[in-house]
Design a protein around this motif. Structure first.
Motif, PDB file in Angstrom:
ATOM      1  N   VAL A  52       0.854  -1.187   0.000  1.00  0.00           N
ATOM      2  CA  VAL A  52       0.000   0.000   0.000  1.00  0.00           C
ATOM      3  C   VAL A  52       0.889   1.235   0.000  1.00  0.00           C
ATOM      4  N   GLU A  57      -2.658   0.132   7.058  1.00  0.00           N
ATOM      5  CA  GLU A  57      -3.305  -1.176   7.071  1.00  0.00           C
ATOM      6  C   GLU A  57      -2.576  -2.068   8.071  1.00  0.00           C
ATOM      7  N   LYS A  95      -8.156  -6.682  -3.867  1.00  0.00           N
ATOM      8  CA  LYS A  95      -8.893  -5.965  -2.822  1.00  0.00           C
ATOM      9  C   LYS A  95      -9.853  -6.900  -2.101  1.00  0.00           C
ATOM     10  N   PHE A  98      -7.794  -9.244   0.291  1.00  0.00           N
ATOM     11  CA  PHE A  98      -7.331  -8.598   1.524  1.00  0.00           C
ATOM     12  C   PHE A  98      -8.437  -7.826   2.223  1.00  0.00           C
ATOM     13  N   ASN A  99      -9.634  -7.834   1.646  1.00  0.00           N
ATOM     14  CA  ASN A  99     -10.794  -7.163   2.248  1.00  0.00           C
ATOM     15  C   ASN A  99     -10.454  -5.710   2.584  1.00  0.00           C
ATOM     16  N   THR A 100     -10.014  -4.973   1.576  1.00  0.00           N
ATOM     17  CA  THR A 100      -9.623  -3.587   1.764  1.00  0.00           C
ATOM     18  C   THR A 100     -10.084  -2.756   0.587  1.00  0.00           C
ATOM     19  N   SER A 101     -10.225  -1.483   0.812  1.00  0.00           N
ATOM     20  CA  SER A 101     -10.561  -0.550  -0.256  1.00  0.00           C
ATOM     21  C   SER A 101      -9.347   0.266  -0.685  1.00  0.00           C
ATOM     22  N   GLU A 102      -8.201  -0.002  -0.079  1.00  0.00           N
ATOM     23  CA  GLU A 102      -6.983   0.718  -0.416  1.00  0.00           C
ATOM     24  C   GLU A 102      -6.508   0.356  -1.822  1.00  0.00           C
TER      25      GLU A 102
END
Length: 255
Positions: A52, A57, A95, A98-102
């Motif tokens: 990132v 995170e 995404k 990793f269950n992220t919106s980054e």
């Protein structure tokens, strides 16, 4: 992951880690330490990892943090990271992994294992000089303490303190200036230490009914309002002109 494979130490010339999509491996120091164990000295390690831009995170690292992790794991000759191109579908897949919106980027880094095995030891230069001039028995004796030797002297801990060290000091003698930190009054003394020292010098008894004054006006309010050098730190709040007194329970309280 690597530990479960049970590979022998120094088994591979090259180790590839996380190079297949989706790159879901987040390399920890422990995992990289296992990689260092199974790769041969001067062997090459190539890894890919999702990174990132900002270190916000919990699981993902920045490129700089990944570089630091490789150093902590003992790798050297760490090359500049190369960015792996991803299309939009691949980015969305990562995404979801990793269950992220980054915004995620995949980087590839190549590094090497040092030219020695994990756990290796070497004789320091000064130790070589000692070994060359003295037999091994004398060298070992330098670091050995034999309490049974008559010539071996120890310090009796009971003699370190005498009777005067065990006496409880007079609380009045412990008062120091809040500015100087010593039992010496500062130029504009407002805590009463100057008058107390003058009375001691003159052989007069200490003034027990001395009016307590405050230069800043906050000393009366308690520790929350007192400055760092206030001579009344630790004392309870009091009214202007009131003598500060502690109860017997406070004086006898164990610290």
């Amino acid at each position: 992951m690597y530990v479960l494979a049970s590979h022998a130490a120094s088994s591979f010339d090259v180790v590839l880690s996380g190079v297949f999509f989706p790159q879901s491996i987040v390399h920890s120091v422990q995992q990289l330490g296992e990689v260092a164990r199974i790769v041969k000295p001067q062997g090459t390690v190539v890894l890919q990892e999702a990174t990132v831009l900002q270190n916000n995170e919990k699981s993902l690292k920045t490129v700089e943090k990944l570089h630091t992790t490789l150093k902590l794991a003992g790798f050297i000759d760490i090359k500049e990271p190369k960015s792996i191109s991803l299309n939009e579908n691949e980015r969305e897949t990562l995404k979801a992994v990793f269950n992220t919106s980054e915004s995620l980027n995949i980087v590839e880094i190549q590094c090497k294992k040092p030219n020695f095995e994990i756990g290796s030891s070497a004789v320091l230069p000064f130790a070589k000089n000692i070994a060359a001039t003295k037999p091994p028995s004398e060298v070992a004796a330098v670091w050995k303490l034999d309490s049974l030797d008559d010539d071996f002297e120890t310090i009796d801990s009971d003699t370190l303190l005498d009777d005067s060290d065990l006496k409880k000091p007079d609380p009045s003698s412990l008062k120091v200036c809040g500015t100087t930190g010593k039992r010496k009054a500062c130029k504009n003394c407002t805590c009463g230490l100057a008058e107390e020292l003058e009375s001691e010098t003159a052989g007069q008894p200490k003034q027990s009914n001395q009016i307590q004054t405050s230069a800043c006006g906050n000393c009366y309010l308690g520790d929350a309002f007192r400055c760092a050098s206030c001579p009344y730190l630790g004392m309870p709040a009091f009214k202007p002109g009131e003598k500060v007194q502690l109860s017997n329970n406070q004086l006898k309280a164990d610290v």
